[in-house]
Write a protein that holds these residues in place. Structure first.
Motif, PDB file in Angstrom:
ATOM      1  N   LEU A 169      17.140  24.193  -8.765  1.00  0.00           N
ATOM      2  CA  LEU A 169      16.939  25.622  -8.556  1.00  0.00           C
ATOM      3  C   LEU A 169      17.875  26.461  -9.422  1.00  0.00           C
ATOM      4  CD1 LEU A 169      16.716  25.500  -4.675  1.00  0.00           C
ATOM      5  CD2 LEU A 169      14.847  25.542  -6.310  1.00  0.00           C
ATOM      6  N   PHE A 228      21.495  20.969  -8.532  1.00  0.00           N
ATOM      7  CA  PHE A 228      21.093  19.594  -8.258  1.00  0.00           C
ATOM      8  C   PHE A 228      19.661  19.538  -7.746  1.00  0.00           C
ATOM      9  CE2 PHE A 228      20.828  16.049  -5.197  1.00  0.00           C
ATOM     10  CZ  PHE A 228      21.107  14.993  -6.033  1.00  0.00           C
ATOM     11  N   LEU A 229      19.279  20.534  -6.946  1.00  0.00           N
ATOM     12  CA  LEU A 229      17.923  20.567  -6.398  1.00  0.00           C
ATOM     13  C   LEU A 229      16.927  21.159  -7.392  1.00  0.00           C
ATOM     14  CD1 LEU A 229      18.723  21.695  -2.748  1.00  0.00           C
ATOM     15  CD2 LEU A 229      18.171  19.402  -3.556  1.00  0.00           C
ATOM     16  N   ILE A 234      19.251  28.206  -0.728  1.00  0.00           N
ATOM     17  CA  ILE A 234      18.180  27.386  -1.294  1.00  0.00           C
ATOM     18  C   ILE A 234      16.845  28.107  -1.152  1.00  0.00           C
ATOM     19  CG2 ILE A 234      16.848  25.262  -0.981  1.00  0.00           C
ATOM     20  CD1 ILE A 234      19.456  23.884  -0.177  1.00  0.00           C
ATOM     21  N   ILE A 258      24.898  22.598  -5.856  1.00  0.00           N
ATOM     22  CA  ILE A 258      23.825  22.062  -5.016  1.00  0.00           C
ATOM     23  C   ILE A 258      22.479  22.641  -5.456  1.00  0.00           C
ATOM     24  CG2 ILE A 258      22.859  22.103  -2.682  1.00  0.00           C
ATOM     25  CD1 ILE A 258      25.697  21.889  -1.611  1.00  0.00           C
ATOM     26  N   GLY A 260      25.336  20.606 -11.987  1.00  0.00           N
ATOM     27  CA  GLY A 260      24.568  20.038 -10.885  1.00  0.00           C
ATOM     28  C   GLY A 260      23.270  19.413 -11.378  1.00  0.00           C
TER      29      GLY A 260
END
Lengths: 344, 288, 334
Positions: free
Chosen positions: B224, B221-222, B133, B218, B234
């Motif tokens: 990125l 989803f964020l 991340i 993930i 995502g």
């Protein structure tokens, strides 16, 4: 002597990838009270399987018992419910000295914990003190009064199996002890429940040669002192000669001959036994092997399984298995064409 | 050797997990290749029909439509391309870095192995997702950066794996005899060590693909991952959050797609492990 | 004494590992294409204002100097001031840590409570229907994206069935912090209303976090039990008539758990990375949600702070795992 264990016509096999392996084929075996019986044969002849069948620890899912009985003190062990067998016979009336004293101790518990666990369930004082019938096993406690008595008995027996400083040994983990020490402990654990029969499955094969004789002598002496019967499996005739009262020989899942030790080593009549004795190293250093190979147990020869390697074999040997015939006091043989010997 | 592979193949067919897993993965690959033909509305990936937004699933839009009025099923099918691309490239880079490092460190021992251990200790000191991340955010949202973040954080696992496998193989007699016969190190590594640790690498590749797809999801989803309007699974789930509970299909469909694909790779990896890993195979055959 | 040796060598590597971690994070945060000072100052800032801010936060110095200054601060426990909240990062971390730990412990509790017995049972009943069903569940548990599972749980239990709160950690302000753990604090002051609220808020995120961990524990326990159940000592214990439940739940399990315990570090990594996502979806006020916010705002000092904390927690857990391993496996302390 009274009959303690009588295996009759025991026939069983294991399911394998190649098919059903017929590991025991109509096996008979009799042990009297207080008798040390040697069960002799090459590796893979079924002696360990027979020992495990008596102990009731054959792998359940792959074992196919197709006939016969194991009568112990009048009860058929094969007909006994598993929990009754485990509670009343295993570790109590019949105990076990395993082949591998290294792997047979649980590596993450101290020796003392493991001995006291056996005493908790199998101590001869169990019925007298602290009998918690009907309580689930995980909840049963070990009454302090019996625990003290049992611990005294343990220390006494560790002394009897010549383990010095028993208190310290009980605090150790198995990996901190030598193979000989571990096997002495195993012997002690087998005798502590005051059983009628001890099954010793090649108890010295994993040990150094120098220690083997000590361990054998110990088993023999303690069995005699306590009047305990022993079923002693071995592939070594010399060992059997030294400590057994009687010997039963197996070949490829069949019993072939059984006799008291002195008779066995002088007047055996089965061709296989004969060859087996001849294969012992002689003083001149020559070794006489047995020609041919041990047959596959998935597709065994019909009749007497030794016939493909036997020089006395005839058509009747292929047709059917020879019945048991008496050849003297306690001497039984299964052969249509036994060796003829001049009477000694 | 030939019969060994044939035996493995017949085991593979009998192993239901591996079979189901490979069917799922095959399906994913076919979806990715033929997305323009399979998708009912291939243009919807980059076109909006705002009058048509947030329609529940029906005979026209099997998985409903999203906030822009695009067909969810079509976007998921095209999303398979992004998913495969990220996972395949990231794992390839990871293997290309991790395997040689692990091999060399495991083969030579001494300081190369110490160096590997210390460096991988640092990378393994925080969860991969957290580090990925941080990297992805720093570099900015794009597919390339997601791939970079994933492989930069995943290679230490691989180096460690190959290192451990190499160490356990290195003391085998056939390796020692090859060394004793004077074979140069690169030859021993490539022709003797590598083939013997290949099964472990293959198994790990399959499971690693699943893991990488999850981590990439993930990141998406964020926010990125691939920037909108790319149909990244995502990100689609993230977009759908504000439309719960009314537009339940919006989140459910891409979530199921991720689940199915990761499941496929995990099943395949499990099945391959049962088939290829001799240690586990032995344990399994010892079962009563 | 090998146990002591392990601990000392672990501790000795603790500091270099953290420094290495900081180098990595520091490097990536300084190739940031966006200038944090410019973001902070706004679009209309003059060059003088930018320079002043840069000087104030120490951004005018060369990178190695910045890094050394940063290390000095970290060594004294000062992680710097967040550019956005203008509050010390350490303080925020301390403030938010109990929330994350409470959630993590709940997830550990759930996954161990279900994972170990289910793993043992599926090994004992291997190839039965139960084993197959459990295998499907564990493989699914490892394949599901946690953020999606979190949303589907919210959709089902909060939005439709309304049996669990949608998000947050507690209704109202919660009990006065004593330990920071709401469950413990509400028990200490015997506030049943808060306890009920805290538990009901915790249940969905804890399940989301616990599922993949429980799946891992089931698989390792199953494999461990299968490996042990055919060993000679089990044969011996059976032959000696030790009750079967005791053999399984005391003697076999203790051996099987050795391999499970070595996986705790790995499982804890699953929790920490899971927390980042799960806290975001459930608005759980822990350090994971804080990290995501900081990342999205390019608050790199906060990101570095979070990374140090996570790394430290993770290293400590792995240290505990190693010690636990030497404790339950007497062979390892030779």
């Amino acid at each position: 002597m009274a009959e303690l264990l009588a295996v009759r016509d025991l026939t069983l096999g294991f399911h394998t990838d190649a098919g059903l392996a017929r590991v025991l084929d109509g096996v008979n075996l009799t042990i009297d009270r207080g008798q040390v019986m040697g069960l002799v044969g090459e590796s893979g002849c079924g002696k360990t399987t027979l020992a495990r069948a008596v102990l009731g620890v054959l792998p359940r899912h792959v074992t196919d018992i197709s006939g016969g009985s194991i009568r112990f003190k009048g009860r058929d062990l094969l007909a006994l419910a598993p929990d009754v067998l485990s509670r009343e016979v295993c570790g109590r009336a019949i105990t076990f000295i395993p082949q591998d004293p290294y792997g047979s101790f649980n590596p993450v518990f101290t020796v003392g914990t493991q001995i006291m666990e056996i005493m908790k369930w199998k101590s001869p004082r169990r019925e007298a003190i602290g009998w918690q019938a009907g309580m689930p096993a995980l909840l049963q406690t070990y009454p302090a009064e019996r625990r003290r008595a049992d611990r005294d008995a343990v220390l006494k027996l560790l002394d009897a199996v010549q383990l010095p400083q028993p208190e310290q040994i009980l605090r150790k983990y198995p990996h901190e002890l030598s193979g000989g020490q571990r096997q002495r402990l195993m012997i002690a654990m087998a005798l502590l429940p005051e059983p009628d029969l001890v099954i010793a499955d090649e108890p010295t094969t994993a040990l150094d040669v120098t220690i083997q004789a000590q361990i054998l002598g110990l088993i023999r002496r303690l069995a005699t002192e306590r009047g305990v019967a022993v079923l002693f499996t071995t592939h070594d005739l010399g060992t059997a000669y030294e400590i057994c009262d009687a010997v039963t020989v197996m070949y490829a899942g069949q019993d072939v001959e059984s006799a008291p030790t002195d008779v066995f080593f002088t007047r055996c009549v089965h061709p296989y036994t004969d060859r087996l004795l001849a294969s012992l190293p002689r003083p001149d250093g020559k070794v006489a092997g047995i020609p041919g190979e041990v047959p596959s147990l998935v597709t065994p020869p019909p009749g007497c399984r030794f016939h493909p390697r036997c020089d006395s074999a005839a058509a009747d040997c292929r047709a059917a298995r020879p019945p048991e015939t008496a050849s003297g006091a306690g001497h039984r043989v299964r052969c249509f064409h036994p060796r003829v010997r001049a009477a000694a | 050797m030939k019969t060994g592979w044939r035996q493995a193949l017949s085991k593979f067919v009998r192993d239901r997990a591996a079979l189901i897993g490979s069917v799922i993965i095959l399906g994913l690959i076919l979806c990715a290749i033929f997305a323009p033909y399979l998708a009912p509305f291939p243009d919807d990936v980059y076109e909006f029909h705002t009058s048509n937004r947030l329609r529940a699933p029906d005979g026209v839009h099997y998985f409903g439509t999203d906030r822009m009025g695009s067909d969810v099923l079509s976007r998921i099918l095209f999303g398979a391309r992004i998913t495969i691309m990220i996972a395949v490239i990231a794992i390839s880079i990871t293997v290309a870095i991790g395997v040689p490092i692990g091999l060399i460190a495991g083969y030579y021992g001494k300081w190369p192995s110490d160096a590997l251990m210390r460096v991988s200790d640092i990378f393994l000191a925080i969860p991969q997702v957290v580090l990925a991340i941080a990297i992805a955010q720093t570099l900015g949202p794009s597919i390339e950066n997601v791939i970079l973040a994933l492989s930069a954080t995943y290679w230490p696992f691989w180096a460690r794996l190959v290192y451990a496998e190499t160490r356990s193989v290195k003391n085998e007699i056939f390796i020692e005899s090859a060394i004793a016969l004077g074979a140069p190190p690169w030859r021993v590594m490539l022709l003797h060590v590598l083939p013997n640790i290949a099964s472990a690498i293959i198994v790990r590749t399959s499971i690693g693909m699943g893991n990488t797809i999850l981590t990439a999801a993930i990141l998406g989803f964020l926010g990125l991952g691939a920037p909108p309007p790319a149909p990244e699974w995502g990100r689609m789930i993230a977009e759908s959050r504000e439309f719960l509970p009314e537009a339940w299909w919006y989140a459910t469909a891409p979530g199921l797609a991720i689940f199915l694909v990761v499941m496929g790779f995990n099943l395949l990896g499990d099945g391959l492990r049962d088939i290829l890993d001799p240690r586990i195979r032995r344990a399994a055959s010892r079962e009563e | 004494m090998r146990r002591l040796e392990i601990i000392v060598s672990r501790l000795a590597w603790f500091v270099p590992t953290i420094v290495g971690l900081l180098i990595i994070i520091f490097t990536i945060s300084h190739i940031i294409p966006t200038d944090p000072v410019r973001v902070l100052a706004g679009d209309n800032a003059t060059q003088e204002q930018l320079d002043a801010l840069r000087k104030e936060y120490g951004y005018d110095k060369p990178l190695p100097i910045q890094f050394i200054n940063y290390l000095k601060d970290v060594a004294t426990g000062n992680l710097g001031i967040s550019i956005f909240t203008k509050r010390p990062i350490s303080e925020t971390m301390w403030h938010r840590l109990p929330a994350t730990l409470e959630l993590t412990f709940a997830a550990v509790f759930l996954s161990v409570l279900f994972g170990i017995p289910l793993g043992v049972l599926s090994a004992l009943k291997r190839n039965s229907l139960f084993d197959h069903v459990l295998r499907v569940i564990t493989v699914s548990g490892l394949a599901v994206a946690s953020f999606w599972l979190a949303m589907e749980l919210q959709f089902l239990f909060s939005m439709n069935l309304a049996v669990a709160p949608l998000n947050g950690r507690i209704s109202g302000f919660g009990p006065d912090p004593i330990t920071g753990f709401f469950v413990i604090d509400s028990l200490l002051i015997w506030d049943m209303e808060s306890l009920r609220s805290a538990l009901s808020h915790m249940i969905l995120p804890a399940i989301t976090l616990a599922l993949p961990a429980a799946a891992t524990i089931v698989r390792f326990t199953r494999a461990g039990v299968l490996e042990v159940i055919n060993s000679n000592f089990v044969l011996y214990e059976r032959a000696m008539g030790i009750p079967w439940p005791l053999i399984v739940w005391k003697y076999v399990l203790r051996n099987a758990l050795i391999s499970t315990v070595t996986q705790i570090g790995l499982i804890f990594g699953v929790f920490l990375s899971g927390a980042v996502v799960v806290e975001t979806v459930f608005d759980w006020p822990g350090i994971g949600a804080y990290a995501v916010n900081s990342i999205l705002q390019s608050d790199y000092k906060a990101i570095m702070g979070f990374t140090i904390w996570t790394g430290a927690i993770f290293l400590i857990v792995n240290l505990i795992t190693d010690i636990a391993h030497t404790l339950i496996d007497p062979r390892s302390s030779q």
